[in-house]
Scaffold this motif. Structure first.
Motif, short mmCIF file in Angstrom:
data_model
loop_
_atom_site.label_atom_id
_atom_site.label_comp_id
_atom_site.label_asym_id
_atom_site.label_seq_id
_atom_site.Cartn_x
_atom_site.Cartn_y
_atom_site.Cartn_z
N ASN A 137 -0.24 11.42 3.02
CA ASN A 137 0.10 11.66 4.42
C ASN A 137 0.06 13.15 4.77
O ASN A 137 -0.10 13.50 5.93
CB ASN A 137 1.48 11.09 4.74
CG ASN A 137 1.52 9.59 4.62
OD1 ASN A 137 0.59 8.90 5.04
ND2 ASN A 137 2.58 9.07 4.03
N LEU A 138 0.21 14.01 3.76
CA LEU A 138 0.20 15.46 4.03
C LEU A 138 -1.12 15.91 4.65
O LEU A 138 -1.15 16.92 5.35
CB LEU A 138 0.46 16.25 2.74
CG LEU A 138 1.87 16.14 2.17
CD1 LEU A 138 1.95 16.89 0.84
CD2 LEU A 138 2.91 16.66 3.15
N THR A 139 -2.21 15.18 4.43
CA THR A 139 -3.50 15.59 4.99
C THR A 139 -3.46 15.68 6.52
O THR A 139 -4.24 16.43 7.10
CB THR A 139 -4.64 14.65 4.57
OG1 THR A 139 -4.39 13.35 5.10
CG2 THR A 139 -4.80 14.59 3.06
N ASN A 140 -2.57 14.92 7.15
CA ASN A 140 -2.49 14.89 8.61
C ASN A 140 -1.13 15.34 9.14
O ASN A 140 -0.82 15.10 10.30
CB ASN A 140 -2.82 13.49 9.13
CG ASN A 140 -4.28 13.18 9.03
OD1 ASN A 140 -4.86 13.19 7.95
ND2 ASN A 140 -4.91 12.91 10.15
N ARG A 141 -0.36 15.99 8.30
CA ARG A 141 0.96 16.47 8.74
C ARG A 141 0.84 17.92 9.21
O ARG A 141 0.38 18.79 8.48
CB ARG A 141 1.98 16.32 7.63
CG ARG A 141 2.31 14.85 7.42
CD ARG A 141 3.59 14.62 6.73
NE ARG A 141 3.88 13.20 6.70
CZ ARG A 141 4.73 12.66 5.86
NH1 ARG A 141 5.40 13.43 5.00
NH2 ARG A 141 4.95 11.37 5.90
N LYS B 258 -7.14 13.45 -0.22
CA LYS B 258 -5.99 12.84 -0.88
C LYS B 258 -5.81 13.42 -2.28
O LYS B 258 -4.69 13.71 -2.70
CB LYS B 258 -6.16 11.32 -0.95
CG LYS B 258 -6.07 10.63 0.38
CD LYS B 258 -6.35 9.15 0.23
CE LYS B 258 -6.51 8.47 1.57
NZ LYS B 258 -6.85 7.04 1.43
N GLN B 259 -6.92 13.59 -2.99
CA GLN B 259 -6.86 14.15 -4.34
C GLN B 259 -6.35 15.59 -4.29
O GLN B 259 -5.55 16.00 -5.13
CB GLN B 259 -8.23 14.09 -5.02
CG GLN B 259 -8.22 14.54 -6.46
CD GLN B 259 -7.30 13.70 -7.33
OE1 GLN B 259 -7.17 12.49 -7.14
NE2 GLN B 259 -6.64 14.34 -8.27
N THR B 260 -6.78 16.35 -3.31
CA THR B 260 -6.29 17.73 -3.15
C THR B 260 -4.77 17.73 -3.00
O THR B 260 -4.08 18.55 -3.61
CB THR B 260 -6.95 18.40 -1.92
OG1 THR B 260 -8.35 18.50 -2.16
CG2 THR B 260 -6.37 19.77 -1.65
N MET B 261 -4.25 16.80 -2.20
CA MET B 261 -2.80 16.73 -2.01
C MET B 261 -2.09 16.33 -3.29
O MET B 261 -1.04 16.88 -3.62
CB MET B 261 -2.45 15.74 -0.89
CG MET B 261 -2.89 16.19 0.48
SD MET B 261 -2.17 17.79 0.92
CE MET B 261 -3.54 18.53 1.76
#
Length: 185
Positions: free
Chosen positions: A124-128, A160-163
């Motif tokens: 979810n951090l990708t769009n926060r 997602k993998q980056t996060m």
């Protein structure tokens, strides 16, 4: 409003560009063609008007001047469900004004949660973002950019993998507004 723009600019530079979540964002940001606009709206009606005004502005300016707009919403839509409901109205505005195929919206929110994901899932951090944001994207520019990026379909999974690869400390530094630490607005 300057602190709001500064927080979003920091997020854009350190997260979106810094982590290469959007490979299309580097050039417009470097060339100062990303418009950050803070909405003072406190009702859906006025926010829709702000959104429409931004699309009308994009209609009147070439991409070489303004590529995209991040409409920042600090005074409302703090609840993620309310935000997603507003997106339905925003999409209706696009359709009603004949902008379907011209503009599309990308959504960012401090409590963003993908369908099927748990609230605490790191993806979810990708769009926060520090505030609710309506990102107005020119579809023609996006289509042109897609021709220059390898494996476009793999971007979501790479993000997602980056996060997942961020340490807990890196997550806290990049997303202080998510972890309720200094820097949260």
């Amino acid at each position: 409003m300057d602190s709001i723009e500064a927080a979003v600019g920091q997020w854009l530079n350190s997260v979106v560009i810094g982590l290469n979540l959007c490979p299309f964002s580097h050039r417009p940001a470097r060339e100062n063609r990303v418009r950050l606009q803070v909405s003072s709206a406190t009702s859906e009606e006025f926010l829709l008007q702000d959104l429409e005004n931004e699309m009308l502005l994009l209609d009147s300016r070439p991409p070489a001047e303004i590529e995209t707009t991040l409409l920042i919403v600090p005074n409302m839509l703090q609840d993620f469900f309310a935000y997603t409901q507003f997106l339905v109205w925003a999409e209706s505005l696009i359709k009603r004004n004949g902008w379907k195929g011209i503009y599309q919206l990308a959504s960012f929110h401090p409590d963003y949660c993908f369908a099927g994901a748990a609230q605490e899932d790191v993806e979810n951090l990708t769009n926060r973002s520090p505030y609710p944001i309506l990102h107005i994207i020119r579809e023609a520019s996006l289509a042109a950019a897609l021709n220059h990026v390898a494996d476009v379909e793999g971007i979501p999974e790479r993000n997602k993998q980056t996060m997942r690869e961020l340490s807990a400390e890196q997550q806290r530094q990049l997303f202080p507004y998510v972890f309720n630490i200094e820097g949260k607005s």
